[in-house]
Design a protein around this motif. Structure first.
Motif, PDB file in Angstrom:
ATOM      1  N   HIS A  65       0.927  -1.240   0.012  1.00  0.00           N
ATOM      2  CA  HIS A  65       0.065  -0.089   0.016  1.00  0.00           C
ATOM      3  C   HIS A  65       0.889   1.346  -0.104  1.00  0.00           C
ATOM      4  O   HIS A  65       0.280   2.367  -0.755  1.00  0.00           O
ATOM      5  N   VAL A  99       0.259  -5.878  -5.732  1.00  0.00           N
ATOM      6  CA  VAL A  99      -0.750  -5.694  -4.906  1.00  0.00           C
ATOM      7  C   VAL A  99      -1.096  -7.127  -4.355  1.00  0.00           C
ATOM      8  O   VAL A  99      -1.129  -8.210  -5.131  1.00  0.00           O
ATOM      9  N   CYS A 100      -1.526  -7.165  -3.092  1.00  0.00           N
ATOM     10  CA  CYS A 100      -1.663  -8.332  -2.391  1.00  0.00           C
ATOM     11  C   CYS A 100      -2.677  -9.208  -3.302  1.00  0.00           C
ATOM     12  O   CYS A 100      -2.506 -10.600  -3.281  1.00  0.00           O
ATOM     13  N   HIS A 101      -3.794  -8.858  -3.602  1.00  0.00           N
ATOM     14  CA  HIS A 101      -4.701  -9.651  -4.268  1.00  0.00           C
ATOM     15  C   HIS A 101      -4.257 -10.286  -5.571  1.00  0.00           C
ATOM     16  O   HIS A 101      -4.680 -11.469  -6.139  1.00  0.00           O
ATOM     17  N   ASP A 119      -7.986  -7.212   4.387  1.00  0.00           N
ATOM     18  CA  ASP A 119      -8.168  -6.248   3.389  1.00  0.00           C
ATOM     19  C   ASP A 119      -9.448  -6.329   2.679  1.00  0.00           C
ATOM     20  O   ASP A 119      -9.649  -7.447   2.231  1.00  0.00           O
ATOM     21  N   HIS A 121     -10.840  -5.886  -0.225  1.00  0.00           N
ATOM     22  CA  HIS A 121     -10.741  -6.713  -1.748  1.00  0.00           C
ATOM     23  C   HIS A 121     -10.279  -7.989  -1.638  1.00  0.00           C
ATOM     24  O   HIS A 121     -10.111  -8.458  -2.811  1.00  0.00           O
ATOM     25  N   THR A 298      -4.036  -0.792 -10.465  1.00  0.00           N
ATOM     26  CA  THR A 298      -4.577  -1.296  -9.084  1.00  0.00           C
ATOM     27  C   THR A 298      -5.070  -2.805  -9.290  1.00  0.00           C
ATOM     28  O   THR A 298      -5.277  -3.454 -10.240  1.00  0.00           O
ATOM     29  N   CYS A 299      -5.574  -3.394  -8.084  1.00  0.00           N
ATOM     30  CA  CYS A 299      -6.085  -4.647  -8.166  1.00  0.00           C
ATOM     31  C   CYS A 299      -7.141  -4.897  -8.682  1.00  0.00           C
ATOM     32  O   CYS A 299      -7.548  -6.112  -9.127  1.00  0.00           O
ATOM     33  N   CYS A 359      -0.029  -0.757  -4.813  1.00  0.00           N
ATOM     34  CA  CYS A 359      -1.282   0.110  -4.798  1.00  0.00           C
ATOM     35  C   CYS A 359      -1.364   1.345  -5.568  1.00  0.00           C
ATOM     36  O   CYS A 359      -2.330   1.898  -6.077  1.00  0.00           O
ATOM     37  N   CYS A 362      -4.120   4.545  -5.282  1.00  0.00           N
ATOM     38  CA  CYS A 362      -5.600   4.145  -5.253  1.00  0.00           C
ATOM     39  C   CYS A 362      -5.928   4.650  -3.765  1.00  0.00           C
ATOM     40  O   CYS A 362      -6.899   4.751  -3.549  1.00  0.00           O
ATOM     41  N   VAL A 363      -5.101   4.581  -2.759  1.00  0.00           N
ATOM     42  CA  VAL A 363      -5.169   4.719  -1.421  1.00  0.00           C
ATOM     43  C   VAL A 363      -4.741   5.964  -0.771  1.00  0.00           C
ATOM     44  O   VAL A 363      -5.206   6.223   0.238  1.00  0.00           O
ATOM     45  N   ASN A 381     -11.134   0.769  -7.521  1.00  0.00           N
ATOM     46  CA  ASN A 381     -12.617   0.432  -7.245  1.00  0.00           C
ATOM     47  C   ASN A 381     -13.427   1.058  -6.087  1.00  0.00           C
ATOM     48  O   ASN A 381     -14.664   0.959  -6.013  1.00  0.00           O
ATOM     49  N   ARG A 387     -10.494   9.457  -0.849  1.00  0.00           N
ATOM     50  CA  ARG A 387      -9.869   8.062  -0.973  1.00  0.00           C
ATOM     51  C   ARG A 387      -8.194   8.389  -1.440  1.00  0.00           C
ATOM     52  O   ARG A 387      -7.486   7.503  -1.348  1.00  0.00           O
TER      53      ARG A 387
HETATM   54 FE1  SF4 Z   1      -4.353  -1.665  -2.958  1.00  0.00          FE
HETATM   55 FE2  SF4 Z   1      -6.307  -0.301  -3.966  1.00  0.00          FE
HETATM   56 FE3  SF4 Z   1      -6.649  -2.803  -4.283  1.00  0.00          FE
HETATM   57 FE4  SF4 Z   1      -6.851  -1.772  -1.697  1.00  0.00          FE
HETATM   58  S1  SF4 Z   1      -8.014  -1.495  -3.397  1.00  0.00           S
HETATM   59  S2  SF4 Z   1      -5.393  -3.587  -2.322  1.00  0.00           S
HETATM   60  S3  SF4 Z   1      -5.515   0.097  -2.061  1.00  0.00           S
HETATM   61  S4  SF4 Z   1      -5.072  -1.247  -5.213  1.00  0.00           S
END
Ligand code: SF4
Length: 419
Positions: A65, A99-101, A119, A121, A298-299, A359, A362-363, A381, A387
């Protein structure tokens, strides 16, 4: 009685055949945390007296992030998480890995798995037919200590998809349309279960985009059956052995059914400051609004196919002089794909700025915070006020195709004019 996908997946992790409304204690396969939520999860793990992780090699910590860290406090959080991984044997995904996802999709999660993540998402994993959902840091601390957690089995909404997308329309438009129809709380603690003839041509990267945004309608998860498309994707990732077919029973019971005929969809845009504030791109509320920053990544939409779609529009063109264009591959593997396929050069020639896989903006922690009164169109998203780091900024959400057309015109544009 027949079972929905959510009921089937949770039954696989308990010793019973479960039904919507049941409370179950379920075995967990994977746990994730990221650099925003991880420090609290680790502190809670210690507060609970945790001495070891139930499954160290299945507990994954992501530095994504704030990557690379923009400040001292965040650098110290990263240091703290690295030390935790070293001491307890958890898997560390470093700055720049992604990104984690996306990393969970590339490396770890498979059909039938149960993943919980600190998280929201984490629902992205539903594309693989995994029961995959976000939880609070304390819940994750419990899951990583015990290797199990409790759920109320969710009711399910069946979303039946037919036909194929028209030119210029993508999975992002579909999920924005669905969220606009259901509302931001239209599926609260329910499972969105996708099915229908359209799935035969709906590739996994599209399914990942759709599952990723299930939580924006309040859903606990967004599930696809595990089918031949899942199998092909896993084989491409070198994980074909993880495949197992899973589908809902024909007599499964749903609380609601929604049918969407894909050829009738048009490009969609979510306007500030809620994800369900959705209009067609040609609507007066949207078309032609000046945009100062476009983000592709982004994810939700930072995969190779997303960039290839955008590049179709951007090839040989340049971003508008009043509009910044940021591109953020969702992983190192995606970045390698952009270089290998010659797509990165198209973006660089178009005046794009490449941001570290992760990320990105995005955040709102770094890399692309908006100025007061500025507007951003992003493939992410969420568009909540503040945001992206500035409550005086506005965020519009759209597909990678709409983002590319918008970057060229410097105002929200219909991508179909470029295809
Ligand atoms: Fe990262 Fe944005 Fe996905 Fe959250 S929504 S995991 S901040 S890319």
């Amino acid at each position: 009685m027949g079972q929905t996908l959510a009921e089937k997946l949770l039954s696989l992790h308990t010793d019973d055949a479960v039904s919507a409304g049941d409370y179950v204690l379920a075995r967990v396969d994977w746990m994730l945390m990221q650099d925003g939520t991880g420090p609290l999860a680790v502190r809670q793990f210690h507060a609970l007296g945790g001495e070891s992780l139930a499954f160290p090699s299945r507990t994954v910590v992501f530095l994504d992030h704030a990557a690379p860290s923009p400040g001292r406090a965040l650098s110290n959080d990263h240091k703290f998480l690295r030390e935790f991984c070293r001491r307890y044997g958890a898997v560390l995904s470093e700055v720049g890995d992604g990104v984690c996802h996306q990393i969970m999709a590339e490396r770890y999660i498979g059909p039938g798995d149960l993943l919980v993540g600190a998280d929201s998402h984490t629902c992205t994993g539903g594309a693989f037919c995994a029961f995959s959902t976000g939880m609070g840091s304390t819940d994750i601390a419990v899951a990583m200590t015990l290797g199990k957690t409790w759920f109320m089995v969710p009711e399910s909404i069946r979303v039946t998809l037919s036909g194929t997308f028209s030119e210029g329309v993508t999975a992002k438009d579909l999920i924005l349309y669905l969220i606009g129809k259901l509302g931001a709380d239209g599926a609260t603690y329910q499972s969105l279960e996708f099915g229908g003839g359209a799935l035969a041509s709906l590739d996994m990267e599209s399914r990942l985009t759709i599952s990723n945004m299930a939580v924006e309608a309040g859903a606990k998860c967004g599930l696809f059956p595990s089918d031949e498309g899942t199998h092909r994707y896993l084989e491409r990732l070198g994980r074909g052995e993880a495949y197992k077919p899973i589908s809902p029973d024909a007599d499964a019971k749903y609380v609601r059914e929604v049918a969407i005929n894909l050829p009738t969809l048009t490009p969609q845009v979510a306007c500030p400051h809620t994800v369900d504030n959705v209009y067609e791109v040609t609507h007066d509320r949207v078309l032609g609004i000046p945009i100062q920053q476009v983000v592709i990544g982004t994810c939700t939409n930072g995969r190779l196919s997303d960039f290839i779609q955008s590049a179709r529009i951007l090839k040989g063109k340049h971003r508008h002089s009043d509009t910044r264009l940021l591109i953020v591959p969702s992983s190192r593997r995606v970045l390698e794909g952009l270089m290998r396929e010659g797509v990165l050069k198209i973006f660089i020639d178009a005046g794009a700025t490449l941001v570290t896989p992760g990320c990105g903006p995005c955040v709102g922690v770094h890399a692309g915070v908006l100025g007061d009164g500025e507007r951003c169109l992003s493939t992410q998203n969420r568009n909540f006020k503040g945001r992206m780091g500035n409550p005086e900024g506005e965020i519009y959400l759209a597909s990678p195709l709409t983002a590319a057309a918008t970057a060229i015109e410097g105002k929200i544009a219909d991508p179909r004019a470029y295809l």
